[in-house]
Design an enzyme around this catalytic site. Structure first.
Site, mmCIF file in Angstrom:
data_model
loop_
_atom_site.group_PDB
_atom_site.id
_atom_site.type_symbol
_atom_site.label_atom_id
_atom_site.label_comp_id
_atom_site.label_asym_id
_atom_site.label_seq_id
_atom_site.Cartn_x
_atom_site.Cartn_y
_atom_site.Cartn_z
ATOM 1 N N SER A 287 0.909 -1.228 0.138
ATOM 2 C CA SER A 287 0.122 -0.008 -0.098
ATOM 3 C C SER A 287 0.810 1.247 -0.014
ATOM 4 O O SER A 287 0.283 2.292 0.032
ATOM 5 C CB SER A 287 -1.017 -0.102 1.163
ATOM 6 O OG SER A 287 -0.232 0.064 2.404
ATOM 7 N N LYS B 273 1.592 4.760 6.798
ATOM 8 C CA LYS B 273 0.853 5.460 6.046
ATOM 9 C C LYS B 273 1.555 6.932 5.708
ATOM 10 O O LYS B 273 2.276 7.354 6.425
ATOM 11 C CB LYS B 273 -0.711 5.823 6.028
ATOM 12 C CG LYS B 273 -1.603 4.426 6.284
ATOM 13 C CD LYS B 273 -1.572 3.753 4.992
ATOM 14 C CE LYS B 273 -2.670 2.484 5.191
ATOM 15 N NZ LYS B 273 -2.549 1.598 3.797
#
Length: 295
Positions: A72, A142
């Site tokens: 991701s 993230k």
């Protein structure tokens, strides 16, 4: 007193009834030598104990290794990369800033349904003391897009806007991805971030279940600052992937902070303390080089 004697002089001869140490020893007694040093094998457990304590302290207060379990954050981070996370500066009041890559605890079951690792006992112990990447699979990594006070929006295929300013994210968004996803599951949004929260997105925009797709949870897709473990500062492994994780230039554009009430949380004083405690972290903190990628 005998003629010629000095009244201030003292005799070297032992007093009556006293015996010298040599007289106390028998003819077969050995002469005392220097104290025998402790053997290496006796000192080894002490050295190992000290090393383990230092490793635990470093992991708890300075830096910790984490393993990247997914794609991701490509291409900034690749699956299997090991990153080092700065845990020192948050102790001095630092809060996440836009553009930083951060590790945080799962805020509200974001990892539901995801496969989890099953480390053996040795891996758990080594992970606990910081000699191996964390085996805790309830952490995510993230990039911070917005902080408390920001308004973040995404329409069509992009760009992402923060406080009305468009982000130029070509240097870190996965090649071929659009900054925004055209769907009705969260790819289109306009959100106002309250103080004490951050909005995070993966660099692999079309392969990241991040703030956009968790807006139905208890925090409306936002991550509480208290759940942030720290900032990922460097890719430490594999060797051929070694690199720093700087903040891209687009997050420093003029006017981006006009509507933010939470930026610049780390003041000069805590930054100085961080520099004294861990020079590499301070040197990497605001470097602006093309970023690398993550989960």
């Amino acid at each position: 007193m005998t003629p010629g004697s000095d009244s201030g002089a003292t005799s070297d001869a032992p007093a009556s009834g006293e015996r010298t140490r040599a007289e106390d020893r028998g003819p077969g007694d050995p002469t005392p030598g220097p104290k025998k040093p402790r053997s290496f094998w006796k000192e080894l457990p002490i050295l190992i104990g000290i090393a383990l304590v230092l490793a635990l302290l470093i992991k708890t207060f300075l830096v910790q290794a984490f393993s990247i379990p997914s794609d991701s954050m490509q291409n900034t981070l690749q699956q299997g990369d090991r990153v080092l996370v700065d845990k020192l500066t948050p102790w001095f009041g630092s809060e996440p800033e836009r553009g930083e890559v951060v590790v945080f605890h799962d805020p509200d079951n974001w990892l539901a349904g995801e496969p989890t690792a099953d480390p053996n006992a040795l891996q758990k112990v080594l992970s606990w003391i910081g000699l191996m990447p964390s085996a805790e699979e309830k952490d995510l990594i993230k990039r911070v897009i917005g902080v408390g006070g920001d308004t973040v929006s995404c329409k069509g295929t992009g760009p992402v806007k923060v406080n009305g300013k468009a982000l130029n994210d070509t240097s870190f968004v996965y090649a071929g991805n659009t900054p925004c996803s055209v769907d009705d599951q969260g790819g289109q949004f306009t959100v106002k971030i309250p103080k004490g929260y951050i909005w995070v997105m993966g660099d692999h925009r079309q392969n990241s279940r991040d703030s956009r797709y968790n807006q139905d949870d208890a925090h409306h897709g936002m991550v509480p600052v208290k759940d942030v473990v720290g900032r990922a500062i460097v890719i430490a492994w594999p060797i051929n992937r070694w690199d720093t994780l700087p903040v891209p230039d687009t997050f420093d554009q003029q006017g981006l902070s006009d509507q933010s009430s939470a930026s610049g949380a780390l003041t000069a004083a805590p930054d100085a303390v961080a520099l004294a405690g861990m020079v590499p972290v301070a040197l990497w903190r605001r470097r602006r080089i093309a970023p690398a990628e993550t989960r």
